[in-house]
Design an enzyme around this catalytic site. Structure first.
Site, mmCIF file in Angstrom:
data_model
loop_
_atom_site.group_PDB
_atom_site.id
_atom_site.type_symbol
_atom_site.label_atom_id
_atom_site.label_comp_id
_atom_site.label_asym_id
_atom_site.label_seq_id
_atom_site.Cartn_x
_atom_site.Cartn_y
_atom_site.Cartn_z
ATOM 1 N N VAL A 322 0.979 -1.813 -0.182
ATOM 2 C CA VAL A 322 -0.092 0.213 -0.061
ATOM 3 C C VAL A 322 0.944 1.004 0.394
ATOM 4 O O VAL A 322 1.826 0.917 1.025
ATOM 5 C CB VAL A 322 -0.700 0.235 1.218
ATOM 6 C CG1 VAL A 322 -1.282 1.415 1.316
ATOM 7 C CG2 VAL A 322 -1.432 -1.112 0.973
ATOM 8 N N ASN A 465 19.630 -3.683 -16.757
ATOM 9 C CA ASN A 465 20.734 -4.938 -17.838
ATOM 10 C C ASN A 465 21.179 -3.757 -18.939
ATOM 11 O O ASN A 465 21.937 -3.279 -19.164
ATOM 12 C CB ASN A 465 19.472 -5.934 -18.238
ATOM 13 C CG ASN A 465 18.827 -6.735 -16.650
ATOM 14 O OD1 ASN A 465 19.297 -6.639 -15.913
ATOM 15 N ND2 ASN A 465 17.672 -7.306 -17.341
ATOM 16 N N GLY A 516 10.036 2.909 0.905
ATOM 17 C CA GLY A 516 9.245 3.577 1.342
ATOM 18 C C GLY A 516 10.187 4.249 2.724
ATOM 19 O O GLY A 516 11.009 4.793 1.871
#
Length: 612
Positions: A322, A465, A516
């Site tokens: 979330v 990559n 976060g």
């Protein structure tokens, strides 16, 4: 010869030497340059004249003189004045190193040295996070194999950077990003062909080895009776899964390809450093063909509040994470301050030792919703299954009940193309439907713009990559033209390199997904985001926050001509077919909902009745 004889010889040749010297300096316009520099020094009248002439600051001197007018711009010194006429820096050496990323896994660091005014200097270094895709329910053997493959890829990348790529990029001007990316692209294509040839030879050798024993399959002749039951079971299973589109295999990544991404980004940072320009401005100039916009918009951060799924306690499997998005009218600084306060409140409500908190990195790059292997449905709760159509209805109910959810990331598998279209038509006018894990297909989209993609509002782009900077600039141009939004996201293996933030600002991304507000490698990027905002505001080039612009897919679908004008690259086949190759290479499993912009009271009072 005696010393006196040498002096006599030099004296005789002195007029000729003077003539040669005068001609040499005259041909290089040295007298004119000296006169201009001395005139500039006179207007400055520095107290320490000779100290000024010996100093070499970073500024340059530009002087305009006439009989009645003179102007001095950007005060500098004599030594630095001549730097305008020196040869541009060129790459002289590359150094690749194996370093550790934010979770302790090996990744690649690239350092570039340039020849600047006859001296070899280290200009910059960059760390690119390696990215690999492994399923959440993978066995320990598969995880070990992935780690071994990662190590092999980094070792191969080091061989390329310190060997053949070092020779190939030598004497290249780092400001020429297009040329560097062209060379890197050709090099990568060559390595791909070499790998194909190697695998073809291995396959031929294996087939030859298998066909060596002539008629030994006596044992296999005994097994058919035991295998018939398995065949019957297989038939039943195939009938049950017939309506479900099969998941596409994970696209293989060439061993060592991270060297391409690392070098392309390092060249861009080197070019920006040499031009004394922030990386985000350097990239903005590249995207807009040297026509720098008057203002730049800061991307809105997607900040993870809760990490859910397999690593969390309880039975809920619908959400992987979330996330919160600050209101568009707030500055980044104001938004982060508000998000920190919400995070503190949420931590008070939850057990600090719970694995649901954002300190848990595990699971944030993998799907949380499972597909039942025999029924082809999504498992949103333990034992609770839903079909793709039922998932669409559930998401619509969720958005209706909680309108502050403005984005769903990977709500469905990429194979469920019809359901992607249905959910876009249902809620696309008030919610972003975003597809993740597009980084490995960036090059393919740029090469073939007709690759089918699930109907969506935007893509999350991950720089890793074989991706090159020119691929990113071209892709963001395509997305802008198709009215899609671009979101820059960090790969699973993060590093403390904050270049991702400059990429997001310079390329005009709508959002940036960093995780976060914790852990050093993430906070470093958030601090860079704050620093860029402060710099743009100080220079008067910060554009105020723009309101969210959603696409009303249902209204646009009414007129085919309007759809063709809005999405020129996918108008030929708006629904991905079973045999088409979608742009987005996502997880094989049905993927999760990443909620966003939930108010605190809504996030803590979700009604579970809408989930079963």
């Amino acid at each position: 010869m005696e010393p006196g004889g040498e002096r006599e010889l030099r004296r005789r040749h002195l007029p000729e030497l003077r003539h040669q010297a005068a001609e040499y300096y005259r041909s290089n316009e040295v007298p004119q340059r000296l006169e201009e520099a001395l005139n500039a020094t006179f207007y400055l009248r520095p107290p320490d004249l000779y100290g000024h002439l010996a100093d070499a600051p970073t500024a340059t001197t530009v002087v305009q003189t006439s009989a009645t007018h003179h102007k001095n711009e950007d005060k500098g010194s004599l030594a630095n004045y001549f730097s305008k006429f020196s040869k541009p820096p060129v790459i002289c050496k590359l150094i690749g190193r194996k370093v550790l990323d934010g979770v302790g896994r090996p990744t690649l660091e690239v350092e570039i040295f340039c020849t600047v005014k006859n001296h070899e200097k280290s200009i910059c270094s960059t760390v690119v996070s390696s990215h690999s895709e492994i399923l959440e329910n993978a066995s320990p053997e598969a995880i070990d194999a992935d780690e071994n493959e990662r190590n092999d890829s980094i070792n191969r990348a080091l061989e390329w950077v310190n060997g053949s790529l070092n020779e190939m990029l030598r004497d290249l001007q780092p400001a020429d990003q297009c040329k560097a990316d062209e060379l890197l692209g050709e090099y990568f294509a060559k390595k791909v062909e070499e790998e194909k040839e190697r695998k073809a030879i291995e396959k031929e050798e294996q087939e030859a080895a298998i066909s060596a024993p002539a008629y030994v399959p006596a044992l296999s002749a005994v097994t058919p009776s035991g295998k018939k039951k398995g065949v019957k079971l297989g038939k039943k299973s195939s009938v049950a899964e017939k309506p479900i589109s099969p998941a596409e295999p994970i696209e293989p990544v060439l061993c060592g390809s991270i060297a391409i991404a690392g070098l392309s980004l390092a060249v861009a940072k080197t070019g920006a450093t040499i031009n004394n320009t922030p990386l985000y401005l350097h990239l903005a100039l590249m995207k807009h063909d040297l026509d720098l916009p008057k203002e730049l918009t800061m991307p809105l951060p997607m900040v993870t509040l809760l990490s859910c799924g397999k690593s969390s306690s309880g039975k809920l499997k619908l959400m992987k994470e979330v996330m919160l998005i600050p209101p568009a009218e707030l500055t980044v600084k104001q938004g982060i301050e508000r998000l920190l306060e919400i995070q503190k409140q949420m931590m008070r409500l939850l057990d600090p030792s719970s694995p649901q908190l954002t300190d848990s990195k595990k699971g944030s790059a993998r799907s949380a919703v499972k597909k039942a292997p025999t029924k082809g449905k999504y498992e949103i709760l333990t034992g609770t299954l839903k079909s793709p159509d039922e998932m669409v209805d559930m998401y619509v109910d969720l958005i209706n009940k909680y309108p502050s959810i403005i984005a769903l990331i990977d709500p469905l598998r990429k194979e469920d193309g019809q359901q992607w279209s249905n959910i876009c038509n249902a809620v696309g006018s008030r919610c972003y439907l975003i597809a993740e894990d597009a980084a490995k297909s960036i090059s393919k989209l740029v090469e073939d713009q007709n690759i089918n993609v699930p109907k969506c509002s935007g893509l999350i782009i991950k720089y890793t990559n074989q991706t090159k900077i020119s691929d990113l600039t071209e892709l963001t141009r395509l997305l802008d033209g198709q009215r899609h939004i671009a979101i820059l996201g960090s790969p699973a293996g993060e590093s403390s390199d904050d270049s991702l933030v400059d990429l997001a600002v310079g390329l005009g991304a709508r959002f940036i997904k960093l995780g976060g507000l914790s852990r050093g490698e993430r906070v470093t990027k958030y601090n860079r985001l704050l620093a860029i905002e402060e710099e743009l505001a100080k220079n008067g080039t910060l554009r105020s926050g723009e309101n969210h612009e959603f696409v009303d897919f249902a209204e646009e679908a009414l007129t085919v001509e309007e759809l063709l004008d809005a999405l020129p690259t996918i108008e030929q086949d708006p629904w991905p077919s079973e045999h088409s190759q979608p742009l987005l290479a996502q997880d094989q499993n049905p993927v999760s909902l990443h909620g966003s912009t939930l108010h605190l009271n809504e996030a803590t009072n979700l009604d579970p009745s809408i989930l079963p």
